[in-house]
Design a protein around this motif. Structure first.
Motif, PDB file in Angstrom:
ATOM      1  N   LEU A 173       0.823  -1.210   0.000  1.00  0.00           N
ATOM      2  CA  LEU A 173       0.000   0.000   0.000  1.00  0.00           C
ATOM      3  C   LEU A 173       0.858   1.261   0.000  1.00  0.00           C
ATOM      4  O   LEU A 173       0.522   2.255  -0.649  1.00  0.00           O
ATOM      5  N   LEU A 174       1.974   1.230   0.739  1.00  0.00           N
ATOM      6  CA  LEU A 174       2.854   2.398   0.824  1.00  0.00           C
ATOM      7  C   LEU A 174       3.817   2.491  -0.353  1.00  0.00           C
ATOM      8  O   LEU A 174       4.576   3.458  -0.450  1.00  0.00           O
ATOM      9  N   GLN A 175       3.786   1.472  -1.231  1.00  0.00           N
ATOM     10  CA  GLN A 175       4.623   1.472  -2.441  1.00  0.00           C
ATOM     11  C   GLN A 175       6.095   1.672  -2.075  1.00  0.00           C
ATOM     12  O   GLN A 175       6.793   2.554  -2.593  1.00  0.00           O
ATOM     13  N   SER A 220       7.652   5.311   8.824  1.00  0.00           N
ATOM     14  CA  SER A 220       6.914   5.371   7.552  1.00  0.00           C
ATOM     15  C   SER A 220       6.374   6.757   7.246  1.00  0.00           C
ATOM     16  O   SER A 220       5.655   6.928   6.251  1.00  0.00           O
ATOM     17  N   ILE A 221       6.696   7.754   8.071  1.00  0.00           N
ATOM     18  CA  ILE A 221       6.175   9.110   7.828  1.00  0.00           C
ATOM     19  C   ILE A 221       6.525   9.616   6.427  1.00  0.00           C
ATOM     20  O   ILE A 221       5.666  10.193   5.742  1.00  0.00           O
ATOM     21  N   PRO A 222       7.771   9.429   5.935  1.00  0.00           N
ATOM     22  CA  PRO A 222       8.048   9.873   4.551  1.00  0.00           C
ATOM     23  C   PRO A 222       7.149   9.191   3.521  1.00  0.00           C
ATOM     24  O   PRO A 222       6.730   9.823   2.545  1.00  0.00           O
ATOM     25  N   ALA A 223       6.836   7.918   3.743  1.00  0.00           N
ATOM     26  CA  ALA A 223       5.949   7.213   2.806  1.00  0.00           C
ATOM     27  C   ALA A 223       4.532   7.773   2.881  1.00  0.00           C
ATOM     28  O   ALA A 223       3.853   7.908   1.853  1.00  0.00           O
ATOM     29  N   TYR A 224       4.075   8.112   4.110  1.00  0.00           N
ATOM     30  CA  TYR A 224       2.748   8.721   4.241  1.00  0.00           C
ATOM     31  C   TYR A 224       2.700  10.060   3.501  1.00  0.00           C
ATOM     32  O   TYR A 224       1.729  10.367   2.793  1.00  0.00           O
ATOM     33  N   LEU A 225       3.747  10.862   3.679  1.00  0.00           N
ATOM     34  CA  LEU A 225       3.778  12.177   3.026  1.00  0.00           C
ATOM     35  C   LEU A 225       3.789  12.035   1.507  1.00  0.00           C
ATOM     36  O   LEU A 225       3.150  12.817   0.794  1.00  0.00           O
ATOM     37  N   ARG A 226       4.514  11.036   1.026  1.00  0.00           N
ATOM     38  CA  ARG A 226       4.549  10.829  -0.428  1.00  0.00           C
ATOM     39  C   ARG A 226       3.160  10.485  -0.961  1.00  0.00           C
ATOM     40  O   ARG A 226       2.728  11.012  -2.001  1.00  0.00           O
TER      41      ARG A 226
END
Length: 626
Positions: free
Chosen positions: A252-254, A303-309
Motif C-alpha cells: 500500500l505504501l509502495q 513510515s512518515i516519509p511514505a505517508y507524506l509521499r
C-alpha cells in the motif's frame, strides 16, 4: 459501511455491560511478583506485607514470572452469590486459593484447560463464589506465556451472563464484517488478478482469526474439549498477522523502489512473524512477540516519509491510506504499550483494539476500491491513447500510400504535356528553319500553352492534395466572398467557356470564413466538369443564396448536360473513379473527391442535387461564421 454501522451498537452494548462489575483495587487488591514462579500458597501468604497496592490493573507484558494477587472482599459488599472474573482469555494458569480450616482450597482456570471444564460458560477465568463474606481474603496465582494483564472484577451472575451474551453479539458482528470484506477482496483478486487484493484479504482474515482465538471463541465454539489447539492458534496467529500486515502495508505504501531501507525494516518484521508462527516448536514466543510490538510502534514513525509521499500524490486513495494508518497507530498505541507492560491493559484497552481495526479495514478497503477505479481509468486512458495512436498510424500510412499513388499518377500524367511541349518546341525549330507561315507557328504555341495549363492544373492538384493530408490545418483562413471567388474562377477558364457561365448571388449574404485558395480550387473543378460535360453552347449557372434554415450559404453549379446516372450519386465522389459514360474525357478522377474533402474541411458538405432536371447540379453548403 452498513455492516460497520450495525456493528457498533452491539459492541457498545457489550462494553456498557462491562462497566457494571465491581473492580477490585487497592486497598482490596494487592499484588506480589513471584520471580521464577517458585512460591507456594503458604509462602505467598506469609509474605503478605510485601504485597503492593493494585491500581487500575496489573500489566507486566510478556514475562516468565508468576504473580500473586491478595484479594479482600469489600466490607460494603452485598451478600449473595458472586462471580470473580479475571477478564483475559490468554492467561495460561489461573488459580484461586480460598482459606479453609487447616489449609487452602484451590480451583483452576485459564486457557490451558478445555472450555468445557470451566466453572461457567465464560471464556475468561471465572470462579463462582457461592457464599462470599465481606472482608474474606483469597489469593489468585497467575502464570502465562502471553501478556500478563490482570484486572479482577466481581459480578452478579445475571450481569455476567448479560455481558457475555452482548459480547458474543458484538463478536459476531465484528467477525461477519471482517470476513465479508475479506471475501469481497478475494473475489476482486480472483477476477482482476491484482495481488494487493489477495494480500489485503489475507491480512483481514489473519486479524479476524487471531482475535477469534485470542478472545477465546475458538476454544468455546470450535475446540471446547481441547485447549492445546486454541493456545497454539493464539500464539501462531500473531506471527501470521504481523507477516500479512507488513506485506500489505509495504504494498500500500509502495515501498519497493521508493523507500528501499524502509522496505528492509518491514521485511525484518515479516521474518519475526515467521519465527513467531513456528515458535511453539522451540519457544521464545514472549521475546519474539515483544519485538513485534516494539516494531509495530516504530513502523508508523519510520513510515512518515511514505505517508507524506502518498498524501502529495493528490489522489483520494493515497490520502486515505496516508491518514488511516497513522490514526490506527494512535488508537492502538495504548494497546501496544499495555501489551508491553508500560501502561494499564484493562478490558477497555483490549476492546479499543477490536474497534480500531474496523475503521482501518474499511478505510483500506475503500482505498483499494478507489485505487482500482483509478487503475481502471488509467487503463482506459492508455487504451484510448493506444487506439488513437493506432488510428493515427493507420491514417498516416493510408495518407502515405495515397500520396505515393497520387505522385505516381501525377508522374504518369505529366509525361503527356511534357511530350507535347517537347514536340511543339522541336516543330517550332523546324518551322523556323523552313520559314513556315504564322498560322502553323500559332498552332504550336497553342499546344504549348495547353500543355503548360495542364501541368499547372497538375501542380495545383498536388498542392491541394498536400494541404488535405490528415493533421494539416487551415493556415490561410479568412473572410470569404463567394461572388468574388466565383468571378476569379471564371477568369481562369478559356474566354469561350467563361462566356457560358452566369453568376447570380443574393445581395446580403451571411459572413463566411475559410481558405480562399482551397475553395477556389473546388469551384474550379466543378466549373471545369460543367464546361467539359455540358452540351455545347448551353448556359452554366452559379447560384449563391442564403439558407435561413441551416444558417449557412448554398453555392450551386448547374449545367445542361447528360447529368449523373441514377445510383451513381456517391460513386462520382470516390477517388480515381470515373464513370464509363465520361471515359472519353481526360482526367485523373480526383476533382470531385478533392472538392468534397475541401468543403468538408470547412464543416460544410458537397452533394449532387437531384431537384435540377436539366443536367447536373452540384450543391455546396457552407456554415455561417461564428
Amino acid at each position: 459501511m452498513f455492516g460497520l454501522i450495525c456493528l457498533l451498537p452491539g459492541l457498545r452494548t457489550a462494553w456498557a455491560a462491562v462497566a457494571d462489575p465491581l473492580r477490585l483495587q487497592a486497598p482490596n487488591a494487592t499484588w506480589l511478583r513471584d520471580s521464577g514462579a517458585r512460591l507456594t500458597i503458604d509462602e505467598a501468604a506469609a509474605r503478605a506485607d510485601e504485597f503492593q497496592p493494585l491500581y487500575h490493573s496489573l500489566s507486566r507484558g510478556y514475562t516468565r514470572d508468576a504473580y500473586w494477587l491478595r484479594l479482600t472482599l469489600p466490607a460494603d459488599m452485598k451478600e449473595g452469590e458472586l462471580w470473580l472474573e479475571v477478564p483475559s482469555t490468554v492467561l495460561d494458569d489461573v488459580r484461586l486459593y480460598e482459606p479453609r480450616t487447616g489449609g487452602w482450597t484451590v480451583r483452576r482456570s485459564g486457557d490451558t484447560l478445555p472450555f468445557d471444564t470451566h466453572e461457567g460458560p465464560y471464556r475468561t477465568a471465572s470462579f463462582r463464589l457461592a457464599q462470599p463474606h465481606p472482608g474474606e481474603v483469597m489469593y489468585l496465582r497467575i502464570e502465562t506465556t502471553s501478556v500478563m494483564a490482570v484486572s479482577p472484577r466481581l459480578w452478579r451472575a445475571p450481569a455476567l451472563q448479560t455481558a457475555n451474551n452482548a459480547a458474543n453479539l458484538g463478536y459476531g458482528w465484528y467477525l461477519g464484517f471482517m470476513f465479508t470484506v475479506a471475501l469481497f477482496n478475494l473475489v476482486s483478486w480472483a477476477t482482476t488478478r491484482h495481488g494487493i487484493y489477495g494480500i489485503f484479504a489475507m491480512s483481514v482474515v489473519a486479524t479476524a482469526t487471531r482475535w477469534f482465538a485470542v478472545d477465546g471463541l475458538a476454544g468455546e465454539f470450535v475446540f471446547p474439549h481441547d485447549a492445546s489447539v486454541p493456545a497454539l492458534l493464539t500464539n501462531s496467529l500473531l506471527g501470521l498477522q504481523a507477516l500479512c500486515d507488513c506485506l500489505c502495508q509495504a504494498r500500500l505504501l509502495q515501498l519497493r523502489g521508493n523507500f528501499p531501507r524502509l522496505l528492509h525494516f518491514y521485511r525484518l518484521v515479516m521474518l519475526l512473524g515467521v519465527l513467531i508462527i513456528f515458535s511453539p516448536l522451540y519457544g521464545y514466543y514472549g521475546l519474539l512477540a515483544t519485538m513485534v510490538f516494539i516494531c509495530a510502534m516504530l513502523a508508523p514513525l519510520l513510515s512518515i516519509p511514505a505517508y507524506l509521499r502518498l498524501w502529495r500524490t493528490g489522489n483520494l486513495s493515497g490520502r486515505l491510506i496516508a491518514v488511516s494508518l497513522p490514526l490506527y497507530f494512535v488508537v492502538m498505541l495504548p494497546n501496544y504499550l499495555g501489551s508491553l507492560g508500560f501502561m494499564p491493559h484493562d478490558p477497555a484497552t483490549m476492546n479499543s483494539a477490536h474497534l480500531a481495526s474496523l475503521p482501518l479495514v474499511l478505510a483500506l478497503h475503500l482505498s483499494l476500491v478507489l485505487r482500482a477505479r483509478d487503475v481502471e481509468r488509467a487503463r482506459n486512458e492508455a487504451q484510448r491513447q493506444a487506439n488513437d495512436a493506432l488510428a493515427t498510424s493507420r491514417r498516416e500510412r493510408s495518407a502515405r500510400e495515397e500520396q505515393d499513388r497520387f505522385l505516381s499518377m501525377i508522374t504518369h500524367e505529366v509525361r503527356t504535356p511534357v511530350a507535347v511541349i517537347d514536340a511543339a518546341a522541336h516543330s517550332l525549330r523546324l518551322l523556323d528553319q523552313i520559314g513556315a507561315d504564322p498560322a502553323q507557328r500559332n498552332s504550336r504555341y497553342q499546344s504549348i500553352k495547353q500543355a503548360v495549363g495542364r501541368m499547372k492544373t497538375l501542380m495545383e492538384l498536388a498542392e491541394v492534395q498536400d494541404r488535405l493530408l490528415p493533421g494539416t490545418s487551415q493556415s490561410n483562413t479568412g473572410s470569404l466572398d463567394l461572388a468574388t471567388l466565383s468571378r476569379d474562377a471564371l477568369s481562369a477558364l478559356e474566354p469561350v467557356a467563361a462566356a457560358r457561365v452566369a453568376i447570380e448571388a443574393d445581395v446580403a449574404l451571411p459572413p463566411l470564413k475559410g481558405d480562399t485558395r482551397l475553395l477556389y480550387f473546388a469551384l474550379l473543378n466543378l466549373l471545369d466538369n460543367a464546361v467539359k460535360y455540358a452540351h455545347p453552347d448551353t448556359l452554366i449557372r452559379i447560384g449563391i443564396v442564403t439558407d435561413m434554415k441551416t444558417r449557412g450559404v448554398l453555392w450551386r453549379i448547374k449545367d445542361h448536360g447528360p447529368g449523373i446516372p441514377t445510383g451513381k450519386e456517391e460513386a462520382i465522389f470516390e477517388k480515381y473513379r470515373r464513370l464509363d459514360e465520361t471515359a472519353a474525357q481526360s482526367g485523373l478522377g480526383l476533382g470531385l473527391s478533392l472538392a468534397r474533402q475541401i468543403v468538408e474541411k470547412h464543416d460544410g458538405h458537397l452533394r449532387l442535387d437531384r431537384s435540377w432536371p436539366h443536367g447536373a447540379c452540384f450543391e455546396i453548403w457552407l456554415p455561417e461564421a461564428a
